[in-house]
Structures are given as structure tokens and as C-alpha cells.
Scaffold this motif. Structure first.
Motif, mmCIF file in Angstrom:
data_model
loop_
_atom_site.group_PDB
_atom_site.id
_atom_site.type_symbol
_atom_site.label_atom_id
_atom_site.label_comp_id
_atom_site.label_asym_id
_atom_site.label_seq_id
_atom_site.Cartn_x
_atom_site.Cartn_y
_atom_site.Cartn_z
ATOM 1 N N LYS A 167 0.832 -1.188 0.000
ATOM 2 C CA LYS A 167 0.000 0.000 0.000
ATOM 3 C C LYS A 167 0.878 1.254 0.000
ATOM 4 C CE LYS A 167 -3.894 2.086 2.455
ATOM 5 N NZ LYS A 167 -4.790 1.975 3.651
ATOM 6 N N ILE A 168 0.614 2.161 -0.926
ATOM 7 C CA ILE A 168 1.390 3.389 -1.027
ATOM 8 C C ILE A 168 0.991 4.353 0.090
ATOM 9 C CG2 ILE A 168 1.945 5.388 -2.458
ATOM 10 C CD1 ILE A 168 3.113 2.806 -3.495
ATOM 11 N N LYS A 169 1.988 4.943 0.729
ATOM 12 C CA LYS A 169 1.765 5.911 1.806
ATOM 13 C C LYS A 169 2.195 7.295 1.329
ATOM 14 C CE LYS A 169 2.905 2.319 5.183
ATOM 15 N NZ LYS A 169 3.285 1.304 4.183
ATOM 16 N N ARG A 170 1.527 8.311 1.832
ATOM 17 C CA ARG A 170 1.880 9.689 1.460
ATOM 18 C C ARG A 170 2.459 10.413 2.673
ATOM 19 N NH1 ARG A 170 -1.446 13.127 -2.775
ATOM 20 N NH2 ARG A 170 -0.284 11.575 -3.991
ATOM 21 N N TYR A 171 3.528 11.145 2.429
ATOM 22 C CA TYR A 171 4.211 11.865 3.495
ATOM 23 C C TYR A 171 4.326 13.353 3.160
ATOM 24 C CZ TYR A 171 5.690 7.205 5.035
ATOM 25 O OH TYR A 171 5.711 5.896 5.456
ATOM 26 N N PHE A 172 4.158 14.186 4.192
ATOM 27 C CA PHE A 172 4.402 15.624 4.084
ATOM 28 C C PHE A 172 5.779 15.928 4.672
ATOM 29 C CE2 PHE A 172 0.280 18.341 3.745
ATOM 30 C CZ PHE A 172 -0.100 17.643 2.608
ATOM 31 N N LEU A 173 6.589 16.675 3.938
ATOM 32 C CA LEU A 173 7.855 17.178 4.447
ATOM 33 C C LEU A 173 7.709 18.662 4.741
ATOM 34 C CD1 LEU A 173 10.588 15.685 2.049
ATOM 35 C CD2 LEU A 173 9.971 14.891 4.342
ATOM 36 N N GLU A 174 8.156 19.096 5.905
ATOM 37 C CA GLU A 174 8.258 20.522 6.195
ATOM 38 C C GLU A 174 9.729 20.897 6.097
ATOM 39 O OE1 GLU A 174 7.937 23.536 9.970
ATOM 40 O OE2 GLU A 174 6.401 21.966 9.817
ATOM 41 N N LEU A 175 10.032 21.895 5.290
ATOM 42 C CA LEU A 175 11.426 22.257 5.064
ATOM 43 C C LEU A 175 11.617 23.756 5.063
ATOM 44 C CD1 LEU A 175 12.131 22.391 1.342
ATOM 45 C CD2 LEU A 175 10.191 20.997 2.048
ATOM 46 N N SER A 176 12.854 24.182 5.172
ATOM 47 C CA SER A 176 13.198 25.596 5.051
ATOM 48 C C SER A 176 14.420 25.699 4.154
ATOM 49 C CB SER A 176 13.476 26.205 6.430
ATOM 50 O OG SER A 176 14.545 25.547 7.060
ATOM 51 N N TYR A 177 14.558 26.851 3.508
ATOM 52 C CA TYR A 177 15.711 27.032 2.643
ATOM 53 C C TYR A 177 16.044 28.496 2.428
ATOM 54 C CZ TYR A 177 11.932 27.303 -0.893
ATOM 55 O OH TYR A 177 10.791 27.608 -1.593
ATOM 56 N N LYS A 178 17.316 28.725 2.174
ATOM 57 C CA LYS A 178 17.802 30.037 1.753
ATOM 58 C C LYS A 178 17.835 29.996 0.231
ATOM 59 C CE LYS A 178 21.744 33.184 2.274
ATOM 60 N NZ LYS A 178 23.125 33.334 2.847
ATOM 61 N N GLY A 179 17.018 30.825 -0.398
ATOM 62 C CA GLY A 179 16.815 30.694 -1.840
ATOM 63 C C GLY A 179 17.833 31.397 -2.722
ATOM 64 N N HIS B 17 4.860 17.071 -0.658
ATOM 65 C CA HIS B 17 4.505 15.685 -0.357
ATOM 66 C C HIS B 17 5.129 14.729 -1.365
ATOM 67 C CE1 HIS B 17 0.911 16.270 -3.180
ATOM 68 N NE2 HIS B 17 1.424 15.121 -3.606
ATOM 69 N N PHE B 18 5.296 13.478 -0.940
ATOM 70 C CA PHE B 18 5.764 12.421 -1.835
ATOM 71 C C PHE B 18 5.160 11.100 -1.386
ATOM 72 C CE2 PHE B 18 8.764 12.274 1.650
ATOM 73 C CZ PHE B 18 9.113 10.931 1.790
ATOM 74 N N ASP B 19 5.174 10.131 -2.263
ATOM 75 C CA ASP B 19 4.585 8.814 -1.989
ATOM 76 C C ASP B 19 5.670 7.747 -1.894
ATOM 77 O OD1 ASP B 19 2.020 9.919 -2.105
ATOM 78 O OD2 ASP B 19 1.876 9.603 -4.268
#
Length: 252
Positions: free
Chosen positions: A3-15, A66-68
Motif C-alpha cells: 500500500k502506497i503511503k503519502r508523506y508531508f515534508l516541512e522544510l526551510s531554505y535560503k533561496g 509531499h511524496f509517496d
């Protein structure tokens, strides 16, 4: 079948070094960097979907994508390893499993930006704020900013030739504050148009410096013409600062 699961990533970056969030030809983006790191860690191709674009040179205190994946993830091990793979100017802050249909872009309830302006040269804020040589009238800028709350069509602040179905945004709050020698502009809405915040900041700065009157903001918005608004503020002072999602989408 797994079963495919979905995940949320919280990130920060200097652009500063990146040509915005979104993958594009012949330019290195934050999204491309994230996908490369995830693919390296999981040893299979991974694609991510972000909450929205940030332009070249714009930063994020909080971005979400998000990614799966079919596998379970050891969060502690993952965060330590993935941040070791990523460059110093991108950091994954957290990972959470969400419902299978949760979407980083479409499920966002609100997005917030902060724009930073400084008035004295500061090597520690190089690339992280707009250095203005002139001090604007804060009261006039806040008066003009209040006009934004009375409207919902902001075509006048959108980049031209952008592919959107409409120019309506529900601005929930916007204001300027002076803090620790900096001028900060805070704005929250359900969505933003391309280049919208920088165009608003540039226009409000013209009000603050006496080039436009506070009442001109109404005329600019009603004109729906980008040429009537002010010049866009530099990208280096803009930060995507917060994104809110419904709690019901989180599984952990």
C-alpha cells in the motif's frame, strides 16, 4: 501488493543560489535538489509536489511538499540522513504521514509571507533583506495596506502572461511593523499570484516614500493593470513563513 503511503515534508531554505522552487530546464531549483536527495536516500526515483512556487532568490522559513512511498520510514534516522545529504542552505524540519489523498498545494488553508527591510548595511543579513537607504512613513503604508482587505481581485499585482484561471485571493491579514531596527511586512491569504507579494511591497514602499498616496491603492487595484502598481521589491527580502493545513489530514 504494498500500500502506497503519502508523506508531508516541512522544510526551510535560503533561496539565494536557487532559481526558485519549481523544477525547470537549464536552472537548478530547490525542488530538484530535494528530489535528488530523496532518490539517493530511498534508492529509487522520488518526485515531490510543493505547496506552491517561490521565485528565484526567495526564501522559505516553512515550505511543505509531499511524496509517496510504499515503505514505512524511521523518522529519526531519515531526518538525520537526509539533512546530511542536502546542502547547508536546505533543511528538512519534519516528516509526517498524511491521508492518501492529502495534497501539499490544494489542501493548504492559508499561506503567510514576511518581507524584511533594513536601513543599515548588515553583512549578516546579506541576501536576506532589502537594504533601503530611505525610511518610509509606516503609518501611510499601513493605511494603504488596509485597502487590500477590501478587495479580492489582484490582477494589478500579478506577473503578466501568467497561466491562472482567475486573480482572486482572500487576503486574511496584512500589516507592517517595526522591530529591532527592521521593517517587516506580514501578509496571509488563501493563495497568492506569481510575484504578488513583491509587487505589493514595492507599491506600499512608494506610498511610504511619498511617490504615491494611500488612496491611490484603491485606484491601482480597480485598474487591474500591473503597470499602475509599483516596481517589485527585490526577491532577497521575501520569506514564505507559514502554511496551514487541516489537522484531519495528518495520520501521526
Amino acid at each position: 501488493m504494498e500500500k502506497i503511503k503519502r508523506y508531508f515534508l516541512e522544510l526551510s531554505y535560503k533561496g539565494t543560489k536557487y532559481h526558485g522552487w519549481q523544477i525547470q530546464n537549464n536552472a537548478f531549483s530547490v525542488q530538484e535538489c530535494i528530489e535528488s536527495a530523496l532518490s539517493t536516500y530511498f534508492r529509487s526515483p522520488i518526485t515531490v509536489m510543493g505547496s506552491g512556487r517561490t521565485d528565484t532568490g526567495v526564501h522559505a522559513k516553512m515550505q511543505v511538499c509531499h511524496f509517496d512511498l510504499a515503505d514505512d520510514i524511521d523518522y529519526g534516522k531519515f531526518l538525520k540522513a537526509i539533512n546530511g545529504i542536502l546542502p547547508i542552505d536546505i533543511s528538512i524540519m519534519s516528516i509526517r504521514q498524511v491521508t492518501p489523498n492529502a495534497h501539499a498545494r490544494f489542501d493548504a488553508v492559508s499561506r503567510s509571507y514576511v518581507y524584511r527591510i533594513i536601513f543599515q548595511k548588515n553583512p549578516f543579513l546579506d541576501g536576506l533583506a532589502w537594504h533601503s537607504y530611505f525610511i518610509p512613513d509606516l503609518e501611510k503604508m499601513n493605511l494603504a495596506a488596509e485597502t487590500l482587505l477590501k478587495h479580492d481581485d489582484f490582477e494589478c499585482f500579478s506577473k503578466v502572461h501568467t497561466e491562472v484561471k482567475h486573480f482572486r485571493c482572500d487576503i486574511k491579514s496584512c500589516s507592517w511593523e517595526q522591530k529591532d531596527g527592521e521593517l517587516l511586512f506580514h501578509i496571509t491569504a488563501n493563495r497568492f499570484l506569481r510575484g504578488m507579494v513583491r509587487a505589493i511591497v514595492g507599491t506600499l514602499m512608494e506610498v511610504g516614500l511619498g511617490k504615491k498616496a494611500p488612496e491611490d491603492m484603491e485606484k491601482i487595484i480597480l485598474s487591474k493593470d500591473r503597470s499602475n502598481a509599483g516596481k517589485s521589491a527585490p526577491a532577497r527580502g521575501l520569506f514564505l513563513s507559514r502554511i496551514i493545513y487541516p489537522e484531519k489530514i495528518y495520520l501521526d
